[in-house]
Design an enzyme around this catalytic site. Sequence first.
Site, PDB file in Angstrom:
ATOM      1  N   SER A 124       0.841  -1.199   0.000  1.00 54.93           N
ATOM      2  CA  SER A 124       0.000   0.000   0.000  1.00 54.93           C
ATOM      3  C   SER A 124       0.873   1.244   0.000  1.00 54.93           C
ATOM      4  O   SER A 124       1.991   1.242   0.531  1.00 54.93           O
ATOM      5  CB  SER A 124      -0.847  -0.041   1.269  1.00 54.93           C
ATOM      6  OG  SER A 124      -1.422   1.215   1.521  1.00 54.93           O
ATOM      7  N   TYR A 148      -1.593  -1.166  11.031  1.00 53.64           N
ATOM      8  CA  TYR A 148      -1.861  -1.689   9.684  1.00 53.64           C
ATOM      9  C   TYR A 148      -0.680  -1.363   8.761  1.00 53.64           C
ATOM     10  O   TYR A 148      -0.126  -2.234   8.089  1.00 53.64           O
ATOM     11  CB  TYR A 148      -3.158  -1.106   9.109  1.00 53.64           C
ATOM     12  CG  TYR A 148      -3.304  -1.354   7.625  1.00 53.64           C
ATOM     13  CD1 TYR A 148      -3.586  -2.626   7.142  1.00 53.64           C
ATOM     14  CD2 TYR A 148      -3.129  -0.320   6.696  1.00 53.64           C
ATOM     15  CE1 TYR A 148      -3.689  -2.859   5.776  1.00 53.64           C
ATOM     16  CE2 TYR A 148      -3.242  -0.552   5.333  1.00 53.64           C
ATOM     17  CZ  TYR A 148      -3.525  -1.821   4.870  1.00 53.64           C
ATOM     18  OH  TYR A 148      -3.615  -2.046   3.520  1.00 53.64           O
ATOM     19  N   LYS A 152       2.244  -3.862   6.842  1.00 54.36           N
ATOM     20  CA  LYS A 152       2.605  -3.888   5.410  1.00 54.36           C
ATOM     21  C   LYS A 152       4.111  -3.682   5.235  1.00 54.36           C
ATOM     22  O   LYS A 152       4.763  -4.359   4.442  1.00 54.36           O
ATOM     23  CB  LYS A 152       1.838  -2.801   4.646  1.00 54.36           C
ATOM     24  CG  LYS A 152       0.364  -3.065   4.503  1.00 54.36           C
ATOM     25  CD  LYS A 152       0.100  -4.176   3.505  1.00 54.36           C
ATOM     26  CE  LYS A 152      -1.323  -4.694   3.574  1.00 54.36           C
ATOM     27  NZ  LYS A 152      -1.550  -5.926   2.833  1.00 54.36           N
TER      28      LYS A 152
HETATM   29  P1  NAD Z   1     -10.868  -7.326   1.415  1.00 53.65           P
HETATM   30  O1  NAD Z   1     -11.049  -7.357   2.895  1.00 53.65           O
HETATM   31  O2  NAD Z   1     -12.056  -7.044   0.572  1.00 53.65           O
HETATM   32  O3  NAD Z   1     -10.246  -8.722   0.938  1.00 53.65           O
HETATM   33  C1  NAD Z   1      -9.354  -9.465   1.732  1.00 53.65           C
HETATM   34  C2  NAD Z   1      -9.803 -10.912   1.733  1.00 53.65           C
HETATM   35  O4  NAD Z   1      -8.891 -11.671   2.534  1.00 53.65           O
HETATM   36  C3  NAD Z   1     -11.189 -11.106   2.345  1.00 53.65           C
HETATM   37  O5  NAD Z   1     -11.999 -11.857   1.450  1.00 53.65           O
HETATM   38  C4  NAD Z   1     -10.934 -11.874   3.640  1.00 53.65           C
HETATM   39  O6  NAD Z   1     -11.987 -12.765   3.954  1.00 53.65           O
HETATM   40  C5  NAD Z   1      -9.626 -12.588   3.330  1.00 53.65           C
HETATM   41  N1  NAD Z   1      -8.801 -12.884   4.517  1.00 53.65           N
HETATM   42  C6  NAD Z   1      -8.471 -12.065   5.541  1.00 53.65           C
HETATM   43  N2  NAD Z   1      -7.688 -12.699   6.423  1.00 53.65           N
HETATM   44  C7  NAD Z   1      -7.502 -13.964   5.945  1.00 53.65           C
HETATM   45  C8  NAD Z   1      -6.777 -15.099   6.410  1.00 53.65           C
HETATM   46  N3  NAD Z   1      -6.099 -15.057   7.549  1.00 53.65           N
HETATM   47  N4  NAD Z   1      -6.810 -16.221   5.662  1.00 53.65           N
HETATM   48  C9  NAD Z   1      -7.511 -16.274   4.506  1.00 53.65           C
HETATM   49  N5  NAD Z   1      -8.210 -15.236   4.021  1.00 53.65           N
HETATM   50  C10 NAD Z   1      -8.199 -14.090   4.725  1.00 53.65           C
HETATM   51  O7  NAD Z   1      -9.695  -6.299   1.115  1.00 53.65           O
HETATM   52  P2  NAD Z   1      -9.216  -5.673  -0.275  1.00 53.65           P
HETATM   53  O8  NAD Z   1      -9.621  -4.258  -0.297  1.00 53.65           O
HETATM   54  O9  NAD Z   1      -9.581  -6.549  -1.406  1.00 53.65           O
HETATM   55  O10 NAD Z   1      -7.639  -5.688  -0.060  1.00 53.65           O
HETATM   56  C11 NAD Z   1      -6.837  -6.754  -0.485  1.00 53.65           C
HETATM   57  C12 NAD Z   1      -5.401  -6.517  -0.070  1.00 53.65           C
HETATM   58  O11 NAD Z   1      -4.957  -5.283  -0.595  1.00 53.65           O
HETATM   59  C13 NAD Z   1      -5.188  -6.421   1.442  1.00 53.65           C
HETATM   60  O12 NAD Z   1      -3.983  -7.052   1.772  1.00 53.65           O
HETATM   61  C14 NAD Z   1      -5.109  -4.937   1.698  1.00 53.65           C
HETATM   62  O13 NAD Z   1      -4.352  -4.640   2.841  1.00 53.65           O
HETATM   63  C15 NAD Z   1      -4.424  -4.468   0.429  1.00 53.65           C
HETATM   64  N6  NAD Z   1      -4.710  -3.058   0.124  1.00 53.65           N
HETATM   65  C16 NAD Z   1      -6.009  -2.648   0.021  1.00 53.65           C
HETATM   66  C17 NAD Z   1      -6.297  -1.308  -0.231  1.00 53.65           C
HETATM   67  C18 NAD Z   1      -7.723  -0.833  -0.324  1.00 53.65           C
HETATM   68  O14 NAD Z   1      -7.956   0.360  -0.238  1.00 53.65           O
HETATM   69  N7  NAD Z   1      -8.721  -1.674  -0.529  1.00 53.65           N
HETATM   70  C19 NAD Z   1      -5.243  -0.394  -0.396  1.00 53.65           C
HETATM   71  C20 NAD Z   1      -3.925  -0.844  -0.310  1.00 53.65           C
HETATM   72  C21 NAD Z   1      -3.679  -2.184  -0.047  1.00 53.65           C
HETATM   73  C1  UD1 Z   2      -6.723   5.018   3.867  1.00 53.00           C
HETATM   74  C2  UD1 Z   2      -5.800   4.407   4.901  1.00 53.00           C
HETATM   75  C3  UD1 Z   2      -4.579   3.825   4.211  1.00 53.00           C
HETATM   76  C4  UD1 Z   2      -4.965   2.880   3.086  1.00 53.00           C
HETATM   77  C5  UD1 Z   2      -5.836   3.660   2.103  1.00 53.00           C
HETATM   78  C6  UD1 Z   2      -6.203   2.832   0.891  1.00 53.00           C
HETATM   79  C7  UD1 Z   2      -6.191   5.811   6.875  1.00 53.00           C
HETATM   80  C8  UD1 Z   2      -5.609   6.808   7.840  1.00 53.00           C
HETATM   81  N1  UD1 Z   2      -5.406   5.427   5.863  1.00 53.00           N
HETATM   82  O1  UD1 Z   2      -6.074   6.122   3.322  1.00 53.00           O
HETATM   83  O2  UD1 Z   2      -3.781   3.135   5.150  1.00 53.00           O
HETATM   84  O3  UD1 Z   2      -3.821   2.379   2.426  1.00 53.00           O
HETATM   85  O4  UD1 Z   2      -7.002   4.098   2.820  1.00 53.00           O
HETATM   86  O5  UD1 Z   2      -7.516   2.544   0.781  1.00 53.00           O
HETATM   87  O6  UD1 Z   2      -7.306   5.356   7.046  1.00 53.00           O
HETATM   88  N2  UD1 Z   2     -12.437  11.182   3.859  1.00 53.00           N
HETATM   89  C9  UD1 Z   2     -13.452  12.012   4.291  1.00 53.00           C
HETATM   90  N3  UD1 Z   2     -14.559  11.444   4.860  1.00 53.00           N
HETATM   91  C10 UD1 Z   2     -14.708  10.083   5.006  1.00 53.00           C
HETATM   92  C11 UD1 Z   2     -13.661   9.250   4.561  1.00 53.00           C
HETATM   93  C12 UD1 Z   2     -12.537   9.833   4.002  1.00 53.00           C
HETATM   94  O7  UD1 Z   2     -13.363  13.237   4.183  1.00 53.00           O
HETATM   95  O8  UD1 Z   2     -15.742   9.645   5.562  1.00 53.00           O
HETATM   96  C13 UD1 Z   2     -11.251  11.794   3.213  1.00 53.00           C
HETATM   97  C14 UD1 Z   2      -9.938  11.526   3.927  1.00 53.00           C
HETATM   98  O9  UD1 Z   2      -9.672  12.514   4.889  1.00 53.00           O
HETATM   99  C15 UD1 Z   2      -8.953  11.547   2.747  1.00 53.00           C
HETATM  100  C16 UD1 Z   2      -9.768  11.012   1.574  1.00 53.00           C
HETATM  101  O10 UD1 Z   2     -11.131  11.199   1.938  1.00 53.00           O
HETATM  102  O11 UD1 Z   2      -8.571  12.865   2.467  1.00 53.00           O
HETATM  103  C17 UD1 Z   2      -9.532   9.542   1.295  1.00 53.00           C
HETATM  104  O12 UD1 Z   2      -9.732   8.798   2.490  1.00 53.00           O
HETATM  105  P1  UD1 Z   2      -9.674   7.199   2.540  1.00 53.00           P
HETATM  106  O13 UD1 Z   2     -10.552   6.643   1.485  1.00 53.00           O
HETATM  107  O14 UD1 Z   2      -9.920   6.764   3.938  1.00 53.00           O
HETATM  108  O15 UD1 Z   2      -8.182   6.847   2.084  1.00 53.00           O
HETATM  109  P2  UD1 Z   2      -6.763   7.347   2.692  1.00 53.00           P
HETATM  110  O16 UD1 Z   2      -6.951   8.330   3.770  1.00 53.00           O
HETATM  111  O17 UD1 Z   2      -5.924   7.737   1.540  1.00 53.00           O
END
Ligand code: NAD
Ligand code: UD1
Length: 338
Positions: A124, A148, A152
């Site tokens: 991330s 978190y 990572k």
């Molecule tokens: P998500 O929660 O929708 O998907 C994660 C999946 O992993 C879920 O289906 C959950 O059931 C499964 N899971 C969790 N723990 C497990 C375990 N111990 N064993 C087996 N399965 C398990 O999340 P996502 O948004 O699809 O994110 C996927 C990955 O990307 C994560 O590692 C997350 O940290 C990373 N990531 C997500 C974002 C975001 O904004 N969505 C941003 C940066 C990184």
């Molecule tokens: C969040 C996570 C980050 C993760 C990223 C990816 C935090 C502090 N960081 O970041 O670790 O990798 O998501 O998905 O949570 N906002 C509002 N109102 C809301 C929600 C968000 O104003 O109800 C604003 C936030 O202040 C920010 C922007 O929207 O400026 C995006 O927020 P968000 O979607 O939570 O993502 P990140 O803050 O970038």
Amino acid sequence: MNVLVTGGMGYIGSHTSIQMIHAGMTPVIFDNLYNSKKTVLERIEKVSGVKPAFIEGDIRNKELLVNVLKDNNIEAVIHFAGLKAVGESVAKPLEYYDNNVNGTLVLVDAMREAGVKTLVFSSSATVYGDPASVPITEDFPTSATNPYGRSKLMVEECLTDFQKANPDWSITLLRYFNPVGSHPSGELGEDPQGIPNNLMPFVSQVAVGRRDFLSVFGSDYPTKDGTGVRDYIHVMDLSDGHVAALQKVGSKHGLHVYNLGTGNGYSVLEMVKAFESASGREVPYQIVDRRPGDIAECWADPKKAMTELDWRAERTLEQMTEDTWRWQSNNPQGYPEA
Ligand code: NAD
Ligand code: UD1
């Protein structure tokens, strides 16, 4: 190519599985359904024509993983499984280190035992902490401000050391910026449990009437309109980035690190406005205090992925908001229970 997709029932993993199928790969999904529903599998089948193999299991179960890797002739692993809520990680650090760090170590140990040496890891942009400047390149210093983010970063460091000691492995760290959007069919999308932490799911739940208004966290940042600026990337582009990583560097020994972002930054108010025009609905909001731990702005320099993976984010802000709305309005309560 048979690829184990841990966390493949989740938001990004399900979309990536679809793009893998379109690219001729065979995803084998491994997920404990902690944050996802079984009905995702039927949706994947509906839009791709293929129902992937699914194993319900936990990545901390090494014996099961070794069997799954061997029985399915797995050649590579994309590792999405993990916990991802920043606020929750502050309250439950052990659970985060256990799932995210220990879980990854168990997975790599199982891969070693099964002789699978290609891994793509979901990292991330949070590993850049509060960046000194934008756009962010892959060689920026890394840091963490919450459990978190630290999980990572710790995984990135463990994998870097492991790859150094095992130079015949290919390990790719993909640093996602802000994934948003949904499959254009409206069949798959982001389905957060409880109150959404992230901006787009919150905005779409306001638009669909599940919540009254959006709280905008701060309007006094040194940004274009005072609200936070982020690099929102369509989940389909992000998914294509995983396919490109497997195709371009999956068989190249080494440690590969890429930003997956668009290179554009949009403010909270710009996102609200774009969502209103995509949905035709008003999104009422109130300005409230800044959210602790938030940064002013963050966007990627995506050149490295463009050059080396021959990949670029192509979908527009309109597609991000229109696709999110199609998913949200067709599935106001998210996925049905199985
Ligand atoms: P998500 O929660 O929708 O998907 C994660 C999946 O992993 C879920 O289906 C959950 O059931 C499964 N899971 C969790 N723990 C497990 C375990 N111990 N064993 C087996 N399965 C398990 O999340 P996502 O948004 O699809 O994110 C996927 C990955 O990307 C994560 O590692 C997350 O940290 C990373 N990531 C997500 C974002 C975001 O904004 N969505 C941003 C940066 C990184
Ligand atoms: C969040 C996570 C980050 C993760 C990223 C990816 C935090 C502090 N960081 O970041 O670790 O990798 O998501 O998905 O949570 N906002 C509002 N109102 C809301 C929600 C968000 O104003 O109800 C604003 C936030 O202040 C920010 C922007 O929207 O400026 C995006 O927020 P968000 O979607 O939570 O993502 P990140 O803050 O970038």
